[in-house]
Design an enzyme around this catalytic site. Structure first.
Site: not given
Lengths: 197, 790, 291
Positions: B224, B374-375, B744
């Site tokens: 990523q 996802r945060c 998110e």
């Protein structure tokens, strides 16, 4: 993962004979399905091969059996069998604690078996491990009784086989009172189980 | 909700629901993932992993493996030690083994790597490597990791005497204590967010290709953050001749990341080392179980939470004490200054001035991680804590949880709002959000229905979560990773014919950047989005940036795109003034063209102006039509949401049915409503996952008991309810587009809404809290304990 | 997730399959849909040296009624059952069970014969076939033989099939007026093994008296289990909620579940009871509708 099985059973043989057989690793090994001793390391340690076959599933282990405790006075014996998977997938340890008591011509055997499984088998086999342990144990007891009665254990009974498993269909009725299969699978559950105890 | 668009459909700027252009190739199976990369002469790597959670390595015998036809080599920690490559840094300045030389620290840890001519031979050889271990009793319970008799796990660290990693705190401990002492009502609960896994559909892997002739290292890699990886590899392996200009990281299509593809895993480093030593490309692709068992976990925060309030329910203070199980090394990928991430957002959407938060992190014999699934770095944990506690308070004082929230919300006119733990919330309208959610779901009618159901002995629950997120890391004064400031970048090149290519420092893993970034440029320049190619993930071509995670792409690179496009628009204005022979001030912009004020027939389209930038530009001006911008955000952005969930529980079996779920999000101005909706649907599903299904379970022996999809329960469409979504919009005042980021929010907001609904359903039985994942089995245990079932 | 090396043999007739099987003996395994065997091979729990693919043998894929018997060819897929008009109209229990197995892509490949022959108490068809009092037809090099389903399951992954036998057909007494069946299971998520599953096949007369009953359980016993005591309690009696409740209670008592990640022994007994009650009711509803 750990599975603990407590079982009490009777053998229609005098305690001295049962004791004598238990002290003979080759006799004990003959009764555990899939086990074959190959080498004596010391008076209390023996090497062996362990093969496990369940339907399409195969596993083989390098095993070591140890007499961890032999107390003739108390008629107590602790046997530890350790197996390391030959392909590096993990290990199995089976700690068997047996205490013998004479009652007439019959020997009462109080047994605790702790099975610890580490590695891939614990990861994928968790739904089977306690049942399989239970069956191996049951088969061991049957074989041991056969041997003590002076009979031959037939080849089929030297492997884990379906008959032993099918026999436990009635587990809930026959052995529920004496056996407690406990399965500890998570921190939280464990805490709760302990609270319930 | 209707979105107003400034651009025509043809231009396709902000607010248009353009179909995702990347989907054409994905739907046709024409995506290009790392495992699709095949190079001539490529070798395959497979990994020998430890069955033990904690063991000494007595010996490694590779003889039998090397004897297998097709096996090139077996790499062990000792081999790497010769090049000083056996340890590597983590993002938070801890250290991690690449391969162990003497001790393994978790089950499934890499022990040795086999390189072979085929994937199948490599797998056979893995079984032939003989490792002799001496198992030790692992430390699995973080609560026991600090016991005086616990073994010290990190003996590699000189002078380390315990398993404590760090203590972090924020807020005023004494003042908080004071408020708690004097409060009418105090509620307290221990809330555990278990260890979970991102479980992206694509696992991790790479193809490392070192060309001995050019001395260039190209790595196709599931990452990523390709630029950060390049720099780290250069820092780790510079001493063996891999300097940064010789390293090219290419992150092709990614099948999900969710934070799990930020860390640098040992497999990458060994593959890179192997190609460097052998001179042939080496492919390493994890399988599913390796991914689940060894790659970074998320969460694992055990939080003791307390809320102080007046007897009317006005919140006065929040206090939270956390034990964080980090595994054997701190593998968090947080900004350096924030070991516990943005956990201090835990004061939530409510107006009070006193709080204290602390986190103690410990080592155990589990895989490393602590990644932000996802945060935006521990926001999920923070939101869960406060949103559960607000419900527990409401239950305690007998107030409707919606009413209690309405009475405590930060008001619209209080923004920008300084939170008790020091963040400056940029914008929001929490009352409007909750009101909209309540209207949409029919809150009052549901409460009436609940009363009737309860009278019949049925279990129905309504749960609310009104969270505030903190995303878009981040301003350079506070935010860096390994010293690299967390700006991000966009570079736009417009070709003479008015078509463009733009490149970014971020990297989409399914977010739809190829569509949304084009829309941003279309919005600002008036060039149709479909004429703009978007590229990311190749460090040889893209401008430097820190990558995509923490909902930061739109907040940083999206802003960079807008500003770069505005720089080009300024240039276009100069060219238009030159061509139309007027002063710049006399020109008027509408998407796609400049015209002379008062004389709209005198105009130049953006395409004409771009052409002129190559063919007929003003004397003294630089030719070409290109711009680059590195955007350093002045503040973070603070998306928020109001979620309401309705559940029905089967009183005999404990089965939980999510009947309805309404999600109202405020992510500021929206670039592509359809993509935003897709993000929310996906995020909500990843929210129901930890709430009701997912948890990585370890036993005392160190086994992971559910390291495959057979037992690690990722919800599917079948388990997902029908999501109902809508928005309120309060634009971010400091973001050039007024956007805040969205990906998110649903993952953060869904779990507390679901748990609050389940607890509400069970509250007639006296239940005040249930740990996630709330499974039917857990509910059944409660029903049994309360005598409802036998 | 990479299996050990094996040789692949494709049989186009049963005879050819037997020839392979006899040649390779214990080292060989038959492969049909592959949804039980292949995962085990990928985990290297099972490493057969020879795979004999029987999935393309012609003539083993059918669902038909003949001489008062429903005959299902062993290579019939779950999807075939799920979308069979005959099953929808007359054997809804088979639609119930197929819909609860795996997911659509699994059901397109997985076979009914394989589900039974694998001998796993966690599979769904064993309980259903126990409830339906099916007859299993096996064929080996020495001809065919019938195995009543009650004698079929021997233990973990062990059945009454002899070494080279191939399960070729499942025979079920054809449905008649007053007959209704249902299957249901509780699973943690779609595609999971059942935490508990209950199959009921029930025949009532017009006065709601139970003429015939079969109840089978999934994954709450080391081997697939018939709840004989509950069947006896119901048979010959007029159905009432009290009686159904009693049958459910017996199912919960007589099964022998093991604690695992799905839950404790107590939990499994409790939901088995409840699921039995609900499934008997569902079967009863269908039975009445057929009168």
């Amino acid at each position: 993962m750990k599975v603990s099985i407590d079982k009490n059973f009777e053998i229609a043989q005098p305690v001295s004979k049962v004791w004598e057989y238990l002290l003979d690793p080759y006799k004990v090994a003959e009764c555990v399905p899939g086990v074959k001793l190959t080498e004596k390391i010391s008076e209390t340690e023996y090497k062996g091969d362990v093969g496990l076959k369940l339907g399409p599933v195969n596993a083989s282990f390098n095993g070591v059996i140890t007499y961890a405790k032999v107390d003739e006075v108390a008629r107590e014996i602790h046997l530890v069998g350790k197996g390391v998977d030959k392909k590096g997938k993990g290990s199995v340890e089976m700690a068997l604690e047996m205490k013998l008591q004479e009652s007439g011509n019959v020997t009462m055997v109080n047994t605790t078996m702790n099975v610890t499984v580490i590695g891939v088998m614990a990861q994928f086999g968790s739904r089977l491990i306690s049942d399989v342990s239970d069956h191996i144990f049951k088969q061991f007891v049957e074989n041991f009784q056969t041997l003590l009665a002076g009979k031959e254990i037939d080849d089929q009974d030297k492997q884990i086989h379906g008959g032993a498993v099918a026999g436990t269909v009635v587990k809930s009725i026959t052995s529920k009172l004496t056996s407690g299969v406990k399965n500890i699978f998570s921190k939280k559950d464990k805490k709760e189980e302990n609270e319930n105890e | 909700m209707e979105f107003t668009c400034k651009t025509s459909k043809e231009i396709g700027g902000m607010g248009h629901s353009l179909k995702r252009r990347e989907d054409d190739r994905f739907i046709q199976g024409k995506g290009n993932y790392v495992d699709d990369v095949k190079l001539p002469g490529m070798l395959y790597m497979d990994i020998v992993r430890s069955p033990y959670a904690y063991a000494k390595i007595k010996s490694i015998n590779t003889e039998k493996a090397l004897a297998i036809d097709g096996v090139i080599t077996v790499i062990t920690g000792k081999d790497l030690e010769e090049h000083n490559l056996h340890w590597m840094p983590t993002f938070l300045s801890d250290t991690q083994m690449v391969l162990p030389t003497d001790t393994v620290m978790y089950q499934a840890q890499e022990v040795a790597c086999v390189i072979a001519t085929s994937r199948y031979i490599a797998a056979d050889a893995v079984e032939a490597v003989e490792v002799d271990y001496e198992p030790m009793k692992p430390v699995m319970d973080p609560h026991k990791a600090l016991d005086p008799d616990a073994p010290v796990l990190r003996t590699d660290k000189e002078g380390k005497k315990d398993n404590h990693i760090y203590h972090w705190e924020n807020g005023d401990r004494e003042k908080t204590e004071e408020v708690f002492k004097n409060a009418d009502v105090v509620v307290k609960e221990q809330i555990y967010l278990p260890r979970i896994h991102v479980a992206s559909i694509e696992t991790c892997g790479c193809v490392a290709d070192y060309q001995t002739a050019t001395k260039k290292m190209t790595v196709y890699m599931t990452t990523q953050a390709p630029h950060a990886v390049r720099t780290v590899v250069a820092l780790v392996a510079g001493h063996v001749g891999l300097s940064e200009e010789r390293i090219r990281i290419i992150s092709p299509d990614l099948g999900g990341g969710f934070g799990g593809k930020v860390p640098i895993y040992p497999g990458y480093i060994v593959a890179i080392t192997a190609t460097f030593l052998i001179g042939k490309p080496v492919k390493w692709i994890e399988d599913r179980t390796e991914n689940l068992q060894a790659d970074s976990f998320a969460r694992d925060y055990d939080m003791t939470c307390e809320l102080a309030a007046t007897k009317e329910g006005k919140i006065q203070a929040f206090r939270i004490k956390t034990l964080a199980d980090m595994g054997y090394t701190d593998g968090s990928a947080n900004p350096s200054k924030y070991p516990a991430g943005m956990f201090s957002i835990c004061t939530g959407s409510y107006d009070y001035s006193t709080a204290f938060a602390e986190v103690d992190a410990v080592y155990t014999n589990k895989p490393p991680g602590g990644i932000a699934y996802r945060c935006s770095f521990r926001v999920t944990e923070a939101a869960h804590a406060i949103e559960r506690m607000v419900d527990i308070l409401a239950q305690k004082i007998g107030k409707d949880p919606a009413e209690l929230r309405m009475e405590n919300f930060i008001k619209k006119d209080q923004f920008p709002y300084k939170s008790a733990l020091g963040w400056e919330y940029d914008s929001g309208d929490y009352h409007a959000g909750l009101e909209k959610a309540m209207n949409m779901i029919g809150y009052d009618e549901l409460r009436k229905e609940q009363v009737e159901k309860r009278a019949k002995g049925e279990y129905m629950g309504i749960g609310i979560c009104t969270f505030t997120e903190i995303v878009g890391a981040g301003p350079s004064k506070d935010f860096d990773i390994l010293g690299l400031k967390m700006f991000d970048s966009a570079e736009i090149r417009v070709h003479p014919t008015g078509k463009a290519i733009a490149r970014f420092g971020t990297k989409s893993q399914g977010q739809g950047h190829e569509t949304t970034y084009a829309q941003i440029i279309a919005e600002e320049l008036g060039i149709p989005a479909e004429h703009i190619t978007i590229e990311e993930g190749d460090t040889d071509t893209a401008p430097y940036g820190l990558g995509t995670y923490a909902s930061r792409s739109i907040a940083t690179a999206g802003a960079a795109a807008a500003i770069a496009a505005r720089k080009l628009r300024d240039k276009a204005r100069k060219i238009a003034a030159y061509l139309l022979e007027v002063s710049e001030e006399d020109l008027e912009w509408e998407p796609g063209k400049f015209s002379v004020k008062g004389a709209p027939e005198k105009s130049k389209t953006i395409q004409e102006l771009v052409f002129a930038a190559y063919t007929n530009y003003p004397p003294g001006m630089e030719g070409g039509f290109e711009a680059v911008h590195y955007y350093d955000p002045p503040n973070l952005t603070f998306p928020s949401g109001a979620y309401i969930c309705v559940v029905d529980i089967d009183g005999k079996t404990g089965a939980i049915k999510v009947r309805r779920f309404v999600a109202i999000d405020d992510c500021g101005n929206i670039i592509n409503p359809m993509i935003v909706q897709g993000q929310i649907h996906g995020g909500l599903t990843q929210g129901i996952a930890p709430a009701m299904y997912e948890e990585l379970i370890y036993d005392d022996e160190g086994n992971i008991l559910n390291g495959s999809f057979m037992d690690y329960l990722v919800p599917t469409a079948v388990e997902s309810p029908k999501w109902e979504t809508d928005h309120v919009v309060t634009p971010s005042p400091h973001h050039p587009l007024g956007a805040k980021g969205v990906a998110e929010s649903p993952t953060v907001g869904a779990p507390p809404a679901i748990v609050n609904a389940i607890v509400d359903a069970l509250s007639p039985l006296g239940v005040t809290h249930v740990e996630i994942p709330v499974t039917p089995y857990k509910v059944w245990k409660i029903l049994k304990e309360k005598g409802v079932v036998d | 997730m990479i299996p050990a090396s094996f040789d692949y043999h494709r049989a186009s007739t049963l005879q050819e399959a037997f020839t392979f099987a006899q040649e390779y003996g214990e080292d060989a395994k038959y492969l049909a849909g592959g949804h039980s065997l292949i995962p085990m091979m990928k985990l290297r729990f099972s490493e057969p040296a020879h795979i004999i693919d029987i999935s393309r043998i012609q003539g083993l894929k059918y669902i038909k009624e003949e001489d008062g018997i429903l005959k299902i060819g062993a290579l019939t897929t779950e999807a075939d059952l799920e979308f069979s008009d005959l099953c929808h109209d007359k054997y809804p229990i088979l639609v119930d069970v197929s819909k609860l197995i795996g997911d659509p892509s699994v059901r397109n490949k997985a076979t009914v014969g394989g589900n039974l022959a694998h001998g796993d108490a966690a599979n769904d068809h064993p309980a259903v076939m126990l409830a339906l009092k099916a007859n299993i037809v096996a064929e080996g090099p020495n001809g065919t033989h019938n195995i009543p389903v009650d004698e079929f399951f021997k233990g973990f992954f062990e059945t009454a099939l002899e070494q080279h036998d191939i399960l070729i057909e499942i025979q079920i007494p054809a449905t008649k007026a007053g007959n209704g069946g249902a299957y249901n299971k509780i699973e943690r998520k779609v595609g999971d093994y059942a935490t508990s599953g209950v199959a009921v096949n029930l025949t009532v007369d017009t006065s709601d008296t139970v003429v015939d009953i079969g109840i089978g359980l999934t994954n709450v016993n080391p081997v697939p289990m018939r709840v004989s005591r509950a069947e006896e309690a119901l048979k010959g009696n007029k159905l009432t909620q009290e009686l159904i409740e009693k049958a459910g209670k017996i199912a919960g008592e007589d099964c022998s579940p093991t604690a695992d990640l799905r839950g404790s022994e107590d939990y499994k007994r409790s939901i088995t009871k409840e699921l039995t009650i609900r499934t008997i009711n569902k079967a009863w509803e269908r039975a009445k509708a057929s009168l």
